[in-house]
Motif scaffolding. Structure first.
Motif, PDB file in Angstrom:
ATOM      1  N   ALA A 166       1.269  -1.382   0.140  1.00 36.54           N
ATOM      2  CA  ALA A 166      -0.694   0.370   0.251  1.00 36.54           C
ATOM      3  C   ALA A 166       0.885   1.681   0.470  1.00 36.54           C
ATOM      4  O   ALA A 166       1.069   1.374   0.866  1.00 36.54           O
ATOM      5  CB  ALA A 166      -0.695   0.188   0.784  1.00 36.54           C
ATOM      6  N   SER A 167       0.648   2.029  -0.857  1.00 35.45           N
ATOM      7  CA  SER A 167       1.043   3.754  -0.927  1.00 35.45           C
ATOM      8  C   SER A 167      -0.248   4.805  -1.132  1.00 35.45           C
ATOM      9  O   SER A 167      -0.571   4.473  -1.848  1.00 35.45           O
ATOM     10  CB  SER A 167       2.255   3.385  -1.551  1.00 35.45           C
ATOM     11  OG  SER A 167       1.944   5.077  -1.794  1.00 35.45           O
ATOM     12  N   HIS A 168      -0.710   4.905   0.056  1.00 32.14           N
ATOM     13  CA  HIS A 168      -1.748   5.809  -0.141  1.00 32.14           C
ATOM     14  C   HIS A 168      -1.737   6.979   0.529  1.00 32.14           C
ATOM     15  O   HIS A 168      -0.433   7.265   1.936  1.00 32.14           O
ATOM     16  CB  HIS A 168      -3.015   5.192   0.905  1.00 32.14           C
ATOM     17  CG  HIS A 168      -4.087   4.152   0.398  1.00 32.14           C
ATOM     18  ND1 HIS A 168      -3.715   2.962   0.605  1.00 32.14           N
ATOM     19  CD2 HIS A 168      -4.536   3.291  -0.821  1.00 32.14           C
ATOM     20  CE1 HIS A 168      -4.171   1.860   0.003  1.00 32.14           C
ATOM     21  NE2 HIS A 168      -5.044   2.590  -0.518  1.00 32.14           N
ATOM     22  N   VAL A 169      -1.818   8.549   0.025  1.00 36.09           N
ATOM     23  CA  VAL A 169      -1.114   9.398   0.848  1.00 36.09           C
ATOM     24  C   VAL A 169      -2.555   9.839   0.712  1.00 36.09           C
ATOM     25  O   VAL A 169      -3.992   9.976  -0.004  1.00 36.09           O
ATOM     26  CB  VAL A 169      -0.037  10.352  -0.259  1.00 36.09           C
ATOM     27  CG1 VAL A 169       0.961   9.977  -0.032  1.00 36.09           C
ATOM     28  CG2 VAL A 169      -1.000  10.044  -1.949  1.00 36.09           C
ATOM     29  N   LEU A 170      -2.476  11.141   1.507  1.00 38.82           N
ATOM     30  CA  LEU A 170      -3.205  12.754   2.032  1.00 38.82           C
ATOM     31  C   LEU A 170      -3.873  13.515   1.463  1.00 38.82           C
ATOM     32  O   LEU A 170      -2.521  14.165   1.584  1.00 38.82           O
ATOM     33  CB  LEU A 170      -4.043  12.086   3.122  1.00 38.82           C
ATOM     34  CG  LEU A 170      -4.656  10.532   4.130  1.00 38.82           C
ATOM     35  CD1 LEU A 170      -4.053  10.730   5.604  1.00 38.82           C
ATOM     36  CD2 LEU A 170      -5.791  10.067   3.596  1.00 38.82           C
ATOM     37  N   VAL A 171      -4.579  14.515   1.081  1.00 40.10           N
ATOM     38  CA  VAL A 171      -4.895  15.654   0.394  1.00 40.10           C
ATOM     39  C   VAL A 171      -4.580  16.893   1.165  1.00 40.10           C
ATOM     40  O   VAL A 171      -3.149  17.556   1.231  1.00 40.10           O
ATOM     41  CB  VAL A 171      -5.996  15.872  -0.178  1.00 40.10           C
ATOM     42  CG1 VAL A 171      -5.602  17.209  -1.240  1.00 40.10           C
ATOM     43  CG2 VAL A 171      -5.801  14.794  -1.906  1.00 40.10           C
ATOM     44  N   PRO A 172      -5.070  16.709   2.292  1.00 39.64           N
ATOM     45  CA  PRO A 172      -5.085  17.715   3.353  1.00 39.64           C
ATOM     46  C   PRO A 172      -3.204  18.471   3.963  1.00 39.64           C
ATOM     47  O   PRO A 172      -2.837  19.491   3.753  1.00 39.64           O
ATOM     48  CB  PRO A 172      -5.769  18.141   4.234  1.00 39.64           C
ATOM     49  CG  PRO A 172      -7.133  17.184   3.598  1.00 39.64           C
ATOM     50  CD  PRO A 172      -6.260  15.923   2.659  1.00 39.64           C
ATOM     51  N   PRO A 173      -2.613  17.058   4.415  1.00 38.68           N
ATOM     52  CA  PRO A 173      -1.608  17.417   4.851  1.00 38.68           C
ATOM     53  C   PRO A 173      -0.519  17.887   3.622  1.00 38.68           C
ATOM     54  O   PRO A 173       0.554  18.705   4.093  1.00 38.68           O
ATOM     55  CB  PRO A 173      -1.353  15.971   5.180  1.00 38.68           C
ATOM     56  CG  PRO A 173      -1.741  15.254   5.653  1.00 38.68           C
ATOM     57  CD  PRO A 173      -2.853  15.604   4.727  1.00 38.68           C
ATOM     58  N   ALA A 174      -1.109  18.274   2.820  1.00 40.33           N
ATOM     59  CA  ALA A 174       0.167  18.390   1.204  1.00 40.33           C
ATOM     60  C   ALA A 174      -0.257  19.742   1.147  1.00 40.33           C
ATOM     61  O   ALA A 174       0.752  20.460   1.007  1.00 40.33           O
ATOM     62  CB  ALA A 174      -0.593  17.209   0.258  1.00 40.33           C
ATOM     63  N   GLU A 203     -12.101  19.383   6.415  1.00 39.79           N
ATOM     64  CA  GLU A 203     -10.253  19.558   7.157  1.00 39.79           C
ATOM     65  C   GLU A 203      -9.946  20.162   5.583  1.00 39.79           C
ATOM     66  O   GLU A 203      -8.587  21.241   6.391  1.00 39.79           O
ATOM     67  CB  GLU A 203      -9.478  18.754   6.730  1.00 39.79           C
ATOM     68  CG  GLU A 203     -10.050  16.762   7.462  1.00 39.79           C
ATOM     69  CD  GLU A 203      -9.001  15.402   6.358  1.00 39.79           C
ATOM     70  OE1 GLU A 203      -8.672  15.009   6.539  1.00 39.79           O
ATOM     71  OE2 GLU A 203     -10.112  15.730   5.714  1.00 39.79           O
ATOM     72  N   TYR A 204     -10.738  20.941   4.901  1.00 44.14           N
ATOM     73  CA  TYR A 204     -10.134  22.048   4.405  1.00 44.14           C
ATOM     74  C   TYR A 204     -11.260  23.462   5.322  1.00 44.14           C
ATOM     75  O   TYR A 204      -9.935  24.425   5.083  1.00 44.14           O
ATOM     76  CB  TYR A 204     -10.979  21.687   3.052  1.00 44.14           C
ATOM     77  CG  TYR A 204     -10.337  20.637   2.749  1.00 44.14           C
ATOM     78  CD1 TYR A 204      -9.399  20.880   1.494  1.00 44.14           C
ATOM     79  CD2 TYR A 204     -11.111  19.680   2.316  1.00 44.14           C
ATOM     80  CE1 TYR A 204      -8.745  19.367   0.787  1.00 44.14           C
ATOM     81  CE2 TYR A 204     -10.782  18.244   2.144  1.00 44.14           C
ATOM     82  CZ  TYR A 204      -9.516  18.580   1.007  1.00 44.14           C
ATOM     83  OH  TYR A 204      -9.117  17.427   0.598  1.00 44.14           O
ATOM     84  N   GLU A 205     -11.385  22.993   5.780  1.00 42.04           N
ATOM     85  CA  GLU A 205     -12.065  24.714   6.339  1.00 42.04           C
ATOM     86  C   GLU A 205     -11.132  25.000   7.562  1.00 42.04           C
ATOM     87  O   GLU A 205     -10.501  26.407   8.002  1.00 42.04           O
ATOM     88  CB  GLU A 205     -13.796  24.162   7.457  1.00 42.04           C
ATOM     89  CG  GLU A 205     -14.566  24.178   6.231  1.00 42.04           C
ATOM     90  CD  GLU A 205     -16.426  23.295   6.991  1.00 42.04           C
ATOM     91  OE1 GLU A 205     -17.013  23.712   6.466  1.00 42.04           O
ATOM     92  OE2 GLU A 205     -16.112  23.292   7.945  1.00 42.04           O
ATOM     93  N   VAL A 206     -10.654  23.912   8.073  1.00 44.17           N
ATOM     94  CA  VAL A 206      -9.263  23.908   9.531  1.00 44.17           C
ATOM     95  C   VAL A 206      -8.467  24.888   8.785  1.00 44.17           C
ATOM     96  O   VAL A 206      -7.891  25.733   9.026  1.00 44.17           O
ATOM     97  CB  VAL A 206      -9.243  22.851  10.093  1.00 44.17           C
ATOM     98  CG1 VAL A 206      -7.510  23.212  10.128  1.00 44.17           C
ATOM     99  CG2 VAL A 206      -9.734  21.967  10.725  1.00 44.17           C
ATOM    100  N   LEU A 207      -8.186  24.072   7.097  1.00 49.71           N
ATOM    101  CA  LEU A 207      -6.575  25.152   6.680  1.00 49.71           C
ATOM    102  C   LEU A 207      -7.144  26.947   6.113  1.00 49.71           C
ATOM    103  O   LEU A 207      -6.532  27.872   6.383  1.00 49.71           O
ATOM    104  CB  LEU A 207      -6.564  24.542   4.674  1.00 49.71           C
ATOM    105  CG  LEU A 207      -5.683  22.975   5.452  1.00 49.71           C
ATOM    106  CD1 LEU A 207      -5.629  22.043   3.569  1.00 49.71           C
ATOM    107  CD2 LEU A 207      -4.603  22.295   6.229  1.00 49.71           C
TER     108      LEU A 207
END
Ligand code: SF4
Lengths: 362, 83
Positions: A166-174, A203-207
Motif C-alpha cells: 500500500a502507498s496511500h496519500v492524503l490531500v490536506p497534509p500536502a 479538514e479544508y475548513e481548518v486550513l
C-alpha cells in the motif's frame, strides 16, 4: 451523457470567463490540487482563456506520480519472486522505479496483471489458491475505500494468499505543507472534488481559517473548474477565506460516512514520503495491525530501501507551484513521458506530462 | 487516477451488503459496480463510479439548481445583460 455534457457547454464556459475578467483587479495565483483537474485545465486550454491576472499553478495531486521510488522498487522485487502474481492499476505499470518498471518485469517473465478494481485482484487470489496474489495499491482518499474493501473482504474470507502493498496519500497534509512554506505563492485552492466525496470538507475548513486562504471544492469538467475559479476570485476580491462547495451535485460537508468507516477500520494515518517532495507528516495511510496477514511488506519481510532521486529534477518546486515545468532544463529533452526523470512526468495527470502533451511549444 | 465517471444504475443485484452491486450504464458501456458505499442507490439513479465502486449518488435537485444558475449566467452574458 447526462451530468457530463452540460458541464462542457462552451457558451457557459465563455460566460464564466467573462465574469472572472470583470471581477479580478490584481494578480491572483490559484492552485488546483488534483491531477485530474490539471489534466482538464490543460486539455481545454483554460489557462489561456483566463485574464492575465489569474495564474494557475499545479499541485501535487497525482498519486501515481508521488509514489516513492522505494515502493516501486519493492513492487518490482515482489513481482520477480517465484509463485507470485502482482496486480495493480494500469497507470502504475509504466512508472519507473530506480532500476526498472513493472512492464519490464513482465517482459522478463514476471506474472504482472492489470486490474480495473481491487475486487478483481481478490478474484484472482480466489482462483489461484497456490499462488501469492499481491495488489499494489496507490491512491488518494478517493481510491482508499475501494482498496480497504479488498483487504477487509480478504480477511473476512480468510483468503491467506492475498496481500496488499500500500502507498496511500492524503490531500490536506500536502496542502498544509504548501501553505506553511515561506515561499508559497498560492492565494486560493481548488480542492479535489472526488477526494471530498469521500472525506467531506471539514479538514479544508481548518486550513481555510488557519491560513486565511479561500478554498473551493471543485469538479472535473471545464465548467466546474471555471465556476470554482470564479468563486475563488470573488472571495479574494471581497477579502473572504472560507470553503465553498462547487461540486454540490455529488457531495456535502460530511462526505461518505460508510467509506470513512471502512477507512478507519482498515487503515491508520502515518507519515509518508512523497516522490519529488519528501516526507510529509501524517500524510499517508497504512494497514492496521489487525490486517498484518494481508500486508505485503510483512508477508514478504521487506526491509525499507532508500534511493536517491535524479538531481536535476526540480519537481519539488513544480509540485508546490514555485516553478513551471518549462523552467526545468531537462523538460522535453532528457525528461519526457517515455523517459521520465521525475514524479510529475510519469503519469498523464502529472503537471510536467500535461505540459508536455498540451503546451510543449508555447 | 482519481477519475470517477457518472453512470446510470440499471438494476441492483445481490443482498450481501458487502457485495450489493448494480449494472451501471456508461453511455452504452455496461459494468458491474459495487454499491457498498452507496447503500441508498436505486435503479434510475446516477452514481459516480471509481475503480468499480460507486462513491456517491448524484443529488438531482442540487444538480438541477446549479445547472439552472449556470445556464442563467450563460444566457445573460449572451445578451450582454449581466453585470
Ligand atoms: S521536467 Fe522532468 S526532470 Fe524536470 S521537473 Fe518535471 S519531472 Fe522533473
Amino acid at each position: 451523457m447526462k451530468y457530463i455534457d452540460e458541464y462542457r457547454d462552451p457558451q457557459i464556459a465563455y460566460a464564466l470567463v467573462d465574469r472572472i475578467a470583470r471581477l479580478v483587479t490584481k494578480p491572483r495565483v490559484l492552485m488546483e490540487v488534483c491531477g485530474g483537474q490539471t489534466h482538464t485545465l490543460m486539455r481545454y486550454g483554460i489557462g489561456d482563456l483566463l485574464p492575465k491576472e489569474v495564474e494557475l499553478v499545479h499541485g501535487p495531486g497525482c498519486p501515481v506520480c508521488v509514489t516513492p521510488l522505494e515502493i516501486l522498487d519493492q513492487a518490482v522485487l515482489i513481482a520477480g519472486l517465484p509463485n507470485v502474481i502482482l496486480t495493480s492499476y494500469g497507470d502504475m505499470l509504466r512508472v519507473p522505479g530506480s532500476q526498472s518498471d513493472l512492464f519490464a518485469a513482465r517482459a522478463n517473465g514476471a506474472n504482472v496483471r492489470i486490474v480495473y478494481s481491487p475486487m478483481d485482484a481478490l478474484k484472482i487470489a480466489r482462483d489461484n489458491p497456490r499462488r501469492q496474489v499481491v495488489f499494489f495499491a496507490v491512491g488518494f482518499e478517493t481510491t482508499a475505500p475501494a482498496n480497504a474493501m479488498a483487504v477487509w473482504q480478504a480477511k473476512r474470507e480468510g483468503l491467506s494468499n492475498f496481500s496488499m502493498l500500500a502507498s496511500h496519500v492524503l490531500v490536506p497534509p500536502a496542502m498544509r505543507m504548501i501553505l506553511e512554506s515561506p515561499v508559497s505563492r498560492v492565494q486560493g485552492f481548488i480542492a479535489p472534488g472526488h477526494v471530498c466525496t469521500i472525506m467531506g470538507f471539514r479538514e479544508y475548513e481548518v486550513l481555510a481559517s488557519e491560513f486565511h486562504v479561500p478554498i473551493v471544492v471543485g469538479g472535473f469538467e471545464p465548467v466546474d473548474l471555471l465556476e470554482a475559479i470564479l468563486l475563488l476570485v470573488a472571495q479574494l476580491e471581497e477579502g473572504r477565506s472560507v470553503v465553498e462547495n462547487q461540486y454540490s451535485r455529488y457531495l456535502d460537508r460530511e462526505g461518505n460516512r460508510a467509506a470513512q468507516h471502512m477507512l478507519r477500520d482498515v487503515f491508520r494515518v502515518a507519515d509518508r514520503k512523497w516522490r519529488g517532495i519528501g516526507e510529509i507528516p501524517n500524510s499517508g495511510l497504512e494497514l492496521r495491525e489487525e490486517y498484518a496477514a494481508h500486508n505485503a511488506e510483512r508477508v514478504f519481510g521487506l526491509t525499507p530501501l532508500s534511493v536517491q532521486e535524479p538531481r536535476e529534477c526540480i519537481s519539488a518546486l513544480v509540485l508546490q507551484g514555485l516553478q513551471k515545468p518549462v523552467d526545468c532544463p531537462a523538460f522535453g529533452k532528457r525528461c519526457t513521458p517515455m523517459t521520465p526523470l521525475g514524479a510529475p512526468m510519469v503519469s498523464s495527470e502529472g503537471a510536467c506530462a500535461a505540459w508536455h502533451q498540451y503546451k510543449r511549444y508555447v | 487516477m482519481c477519475l470517477a465517471v457518472p453512470g446510470r444504475v440499471l438494476n441492483v443485484v445481490g443482498d450481501d451488503p458487502a457485495f450489493r452491486s448494480a449494472n451501471v450504464d456508461f453511455c452504452g458501456v455496461r459494468k458491474n459496480v459495487n454499491l457498498v458505499y452507496t447503500p441508498e442507490a436505486v435503479a434510475g439513479d446516477f452514481v459516480l463510479v471509481h475503480v468499480g465502486f460507486a462513491i456517491s449518488r448524484i443529488d438531482k435537485e442540487e444538480a438541477a439548481r446549479t445547472f439552472q444558475y449556470l445556464q442563467q449566467i450563460g444566457a445573460l452574458e449572451e445578451e450582454g445583460l449581466a453585470r
